[in-house]
Scaffold this motif. Structure first.
Motif, PDB file in Angstrom:
ATOM      1  N   VAL A 134       1.049  -1.266  -0.002  1.00 56.51           N
ATOM      2  CA  VAL A 134       0.082  -0.080   0.057  1.00 56.51           C
ATOM      3  C   VAL A 134       1.000   1.244  -0.029  1.00 56.51           C
ATOM      4  O   VAL A 134       1.726   1.317   0.916  1.00 56.51           O
ATOM      5  CB  VAL A 134      -0.911   0.027   1.282  1.00 56.51           C
ATOM      6  CG1 VAL A 134      -1.639   1.190   1.282  1.00 56.51           C
ATOM      7  CG2 VAL A 134      -1.889  -1.294   1.348  1.00 56.51           C
ATOM      8  N   LYS A 135       0.602   2.090  -0.971  1.00 57.61           N
ATOM      9  CA  LYS A 135       1.338   3.549  -1.020  1.00 57.61           C
ATOM     10  C   LYS A 135       0.780   4.290   0.235  1.00 57.61           C
ATOM     11  O   LYS A 135      -0.276   4.637   0.179  1.00 57.61           O
ATOM     12  CB  LYS A 135       1.279   4.055  -2.004  1.00 57.61           C
ATOM     13  CG  LYS A 135       1.992   5.487  -2.234  1.00 57.61           C
ATOM     14  CD  LYS A 135       1.878   6.298  -3.540  1.00 57.61           C
ATOM     15  CE  LYS A 135       2.705   7.490  -3.786  1.00 57.61           C
ATOM     16  NZ  LYS A 135       2.427   8.372  -2.596  1.00 57.61           N
ATOM     17  N   LEU A 136       1.708   4.528   1.216  1.00 52.93           N
ATOM     18  CA  LEU A 136       1.322   5.142   2.522  1.00 52.93           C
ATOM     19  C   LEU A 136       2.096   5.906   2.884  1.00 52.93           C
ATOM     20  O   LEU A 136       3.087   5.404   3.859  1.00 52.93           O
ATOM     21  CB  LEU A 136       0.440   4.285   3.413  1.00 52.93           C
ATOM     22  CG  LEU A 136       0.028   4.836   4.615  1.00 52.93           C
ATOM     23  CD1 LEU A 136      -1.163   5.687   4.371  1.00 52.93           C
ATOM     24  CD2 LEU A 136      -0.700   3.790   5.604  1.00 52.93           C
ATOM     25  N   ASP A 137       2.444   7.241   2.693  1.00 46.07           N
ATOM     26  CA  ASP A 137       3.137   8.057   3.566  1.00 46.07           C
ATOM     27  C   ASP A 137       2.216   8.871   4.890  1.00 46.07           C
ATOM     28  O   ASP A 137       1.294   9.428   4.430  1.00 46.07           O
ATOM     29  CB  ASP A 137       3.775   9.359   2.632  1.00 46.07           C
ATOM     30  CG  ASP A 137       4.717  10.322   3.401  1.00 46.07           C
ATOM     31  OD1 ASP A 137       4.571  10.250   4.611  1.00 46.07           O
ATOM     32  OD2 ASP A 137       5.115  10.997   2.692  1.00 46.07           O
ATOM     33  N   ILE A 138       2.650   8.393   5.936  1.00 47.38           N
ATOM     34  CA  ILE A 138       1.831   8.994   6.903  1.00 47.38           C
ATOM     35  C   ILE A 138       1.650  10.400   6.945  1.00 47.38           C
ATOM     36  O   ILE A 138       0.798  10.930   7.860  1.00 47.38           O
ATOM     37  CB  ILE A 138       1.779   7.968   8.447  1.00 47.38           C
ATOM     38  CG1 ILE A 138       3.075   8.434   9.029  1.00 47.38           C
ATOM     39  CG2 ILE A 138       1.758   6.619   7.963  1.00 47.38           C
ATOM     40  CD1 ILE A 138       3.393   8.039  10.290  1.00 47.38           C
ATOM     41  N   THR A 139       2.606  11.203   6.546  1.00 48.26           N
ATOM     42  CA  THR A 139       2.373  12.351   6.672  1.00 48.26           C
ATOM     43  C   THR A 139       1.407  13.189   5.397  1.00 48.26           C
ATOM     44  O   THR A 139       1.586  14.477   5.257  1.00 48.26           O
ATOM     45  CB  THR A 139       3.721  13.172   6.664  1.00 48.26           C
ATOM     46  OG1 THR A 139       4.461  13.019   5.340  1.00 48.26           O
ATOM     47  CG2 THR A 139       4.605  12.601   7.794  1.00 48.26           C
ATOM     48  N   ASN A 140       1.003  12.286   4.357  1.00 46.21           N
ATOM     49  CA  ASN A 140       0.457  12.697   3.433  1.00 46.21           C
ATOM     50  C   ASN A 140      -1.213  12.346   3.516  1.00 46.21           C
ATOM     51  O   ASN A 140      -1.433  11.312   3.574  1.00 46.21           O
ATOM     52  CB  ASN A 140       0.943  11.963   2.205  1.00 46.21           C
ATOM     53  CG  ASN A 140       0.506  12.477   0.955  1.00 46.21           C
ATOM     54  OD1 ASN A 140      -1.079  12.790   0.750  1.00 46.21           O
ATOM     55  ND2 ASN A 140       1.156  12.586  -0.286  1.00 46.21           N
ATOM     56  N   PRO A 141      -1.870  13.569   3.716  1.00 41.56           N
ATOM     57  CA  PRO A 141      -3.315  13.085   3.884  1.00 41.56           C
ATOM     58  C   PRO A 141      -4.060  12.259   2.780  1.00 41.56           C
ATOM     59  O   PRO A 141      -4.985  11.668   2.928  1.00 41.56           O
ATOM     60  CB  PRO A 141      -4.033  14.528   4.016  1.00 41.56           C
ATOM     61  CG  PRO A 141      -2.847  15.463   4.583  1.00 41.56           C
ATOM     62  CD  PRO A 141      -1.613  14.722   3.832  1.00 41.56           C
ATOM     63  N   GLU A 142      -3.622  12.621   1.486  1.00 38.52           N
ATOM     64  CA  GLU A 142      -4.208  12.182   0.280  1.00 38.52           C
ATOM     65  C   GLU A 142      -3.696  10.244   0.519  1.00 38.52           C
ATOM     66  O   GLU A 142      -4.680   9.733   0.002  1.00 38.52           O
ATOM     67  CB  GLU A 142      -3.653  12.545  -1.168  1.00 38.52           C
ATOM     68  CG  GLU A 142      -4.142  13.897  -1.208  1.00 38.52           C
ATOM     69  CD  GLU A 142      -3.717  14.488  -2.688  1.00 38.52           C
ATOM     70  OE1 GLU A 142      -2.780  13.789  -3.300  1.00 38.52           O
ATOM     71  OE2 GLU A 142      -3.818  15.698  -2.781  1.00 38.52           O
ATOM     72  N   ASP A 143      -2.921  10.205   0.781  1.00 40.71           N
ATOM     73  CA  ASP A 143      -2.433   8.644   0.843  1.00 40.71           C
ATOM     74  C   ASP A 143      -3.231   8.140   2.009  1.00 40.71           C
ATOM     75  O   ASP A 143      -3.860   7.030   1.778  1.00 40.71           O
ATOM     76  CB  ASP A 143      -0.897   8.650   1.317  1.00 40.71           C
ATOM     77  CG  ASP A 143       0.091   8.702   0.252  1.00 40.71           C
ATOM     78  OD1 ASP A 143      -0.368   8.987  -1.045  1.00 40.71           O
ATOM     79  OD2 ASP A 143       1.088   8.577   0.461  1.00 40.71           O
ATOM     80  N   ILE A 144      -3.435   8.581   3.014  1.00 35.97           N
ATOM     81  CA  ILE A 144      -4.338   8.011   4.128  1.00 35.97           C
ATOM     82  C   ILE A 144      -5.849   7.873   3.855  1.00 35.97           C
ATOM     83  O   ILE A 144      -6.116   7.090   3.968  1.00 35.97           O
ATOM     84  CB  ILE A 144      -4.179   9.054   5.459  1.00 35.97           C
ATOM     85  CG1 ILE A 144      -2.565   9.114   5.958  1.00 35.97           C
ATOM     86  CG2 ILE A 144      -5.248   8.457   6.512  1.00 35.97           C
ATOM     87  CD1 ILE A 144      -2.546  10.033   7.081  1.00 35.97           C
ATOM     88  N   ALA A 145      -6.251   8.998   3.100  1.00 32.94           N
ATOM     89  CA  ALA A 145      -7.745   9.130   2.643  1.00 32.94           C
ATOM     90  C   ALA A 145      -7.608   7.903   1.598  1.00 32.94           C
ATOM     91  O   ALA A 145      -8.688   7.185   1.675  1.00 32.94           O
ATOM     92  CB  ALA A 145      -8.155  10.176   1.902  1.00 32.94           C
ATOM     93  N   ASP A 146      -6.904   7.522   0.481  1.00 28.76           N
ATOM     94  CA  ASP A 146      -6.808   6.784  -0.384  1.00 28.76           C
ATOM     95  C   ASP A 146      -6.882   5.237   0.332  1.00 28.76           C
ATOM     96  O   ASP A 146      -7.505   4.264  -0.142  1.00 28.76           O
ATOM     97  CB  ASP A 146      -5.726   6.682  -1.528  1.00 28.76           C
ATOM     98  CG  ASP A 146      -5.667   5.825  -2.770  1.00 28.76           C
ATOM     99  OD1 ASP A 146      -6.867   5.909  -3.339  1.00 28.76           O
ATOM    100  OD2 ASP A 146      -4.925   5.029  -2.833  1.00 28.76           O
ATOM    101  N   ALA A 147      -5.927   5.016   1.361  1.00 27.60           N
ATOM    102  CA  ALA A 147      -6.040   3.512   2.076  1.00 27.60           C
ATOM    103  C   ALA A 147      -7.094   3.419   2.813  1.00 27.60           C
ATOM    104  O   ALA A 147      -7.576   2.174   2.647  1.00 27.60           O
ATOM    105  CB  ALA A 147      -4.717   3.820   3.054  1.00 27.60           C
TER     106      ALA A 147
END
Length: 234
Positions: free
Chosen positions: A52-65
């Protein structure tokens, strides 16, 4: 928390402790593990593992996850950084970076997945902390401050998530034999041993893991005089 047949999301899963979590969860019967990493190409492939592409400082990554993985029952907030150094001598940008990842990143992932856990019966949330949540050692002021804040965050989440039946487990541990501690020459914990303690604690319904003698000693000294933790003050 039943590990068997659970669906886990592990942040920072591409190496070290995160990779050990991924492997051991599958060994203990997890149905699926979502392995989060800034670069999902660095996550070792395997049956039951979904990078899973997930940079926890990136709100878009979090929302997509959250959108892509609504079946998560176990969230393991493992991702962390240690780049700040001295609170007085280091650039503020590095100190801010420690807090953006260790505190705000953990907070934002937890906030985003809390409704997912609730919808799936409550489940569990694990925050990987440190013995440095309790005490500052050497030039680690920024990291210690961010991990102490994350410890307080963990305690607050435990109370706020109690109503929805989510178990919250804080993991305090000394040095682990990973890339982050490669420069350390003293005793280190094996990642697999730490993960085993965490999964056992989840199964037992516990709130906290003190993973080694150093961590247990420091936690026990918190009620004493500060000079016990910081001899320079004596």
């Amino acid at each position: 928390m039943r590990i068997e047949d659970s669906v886990a999301l592990v942040t920072g899963a591409n190496r070290g402790l995160g990779r050990a979590f991924t492997r051991t969860l599958l060994d203990r019967g997890a149905r699926r593990v979502y392995a989060g990493a800034r670069d999902p190409g660095t996550v070792p492939a395997g049956e039951g593992i979904t990078p899973v592409k997930l940079d926890i400082t990136n709100p878009e990554d979090i929302a997509d996850a959250v959108r892509r993985h609504p079946d998560v029952t176990l969230l393991i907030n493992n991702a962390g950084v240690s780049g700040g150094g001295s609170l007085l001598a280091s650039p503020v940008e590095g100190i801010r970076g420690d807090f953006e990842t260790n505190f705000f990143g953990t907070l934002n992932v937890s906030r985003a997945f809390a409704p997912v856990l609730a919808a799936n019966g409550g489940g569990a949330l694990v925050n990987v902390l440190s013995v440095l949540s309790f005490v500052t050692m050497g030039p680690s002021g920024s990291y210690s401050a961010s991990k102490s804040a994350e410890w307080s965050l963990t305690n607050a989440l435990r109370l706020e998530l109690r109503e929805q039946g989510t178990q919250v487990l804080g993991v305090h541990v000394g040095y682990i034999d990973t890339d982050m501690a490669a420069h350390i020459t003293g005793p280190k914990n094996r990642p697999e041993d730490v993960v085993a303690q965490v999964l056992d604690a989840l199964a037992e319904g516990r709130h906290e893991v003190l993973a080694d003698d150093l961590t247990r000693t420091v936690k026990g000294a918190l009620s004493g005089d500060l000079a016990g933790l910081y001899p320079a003050l004596a």
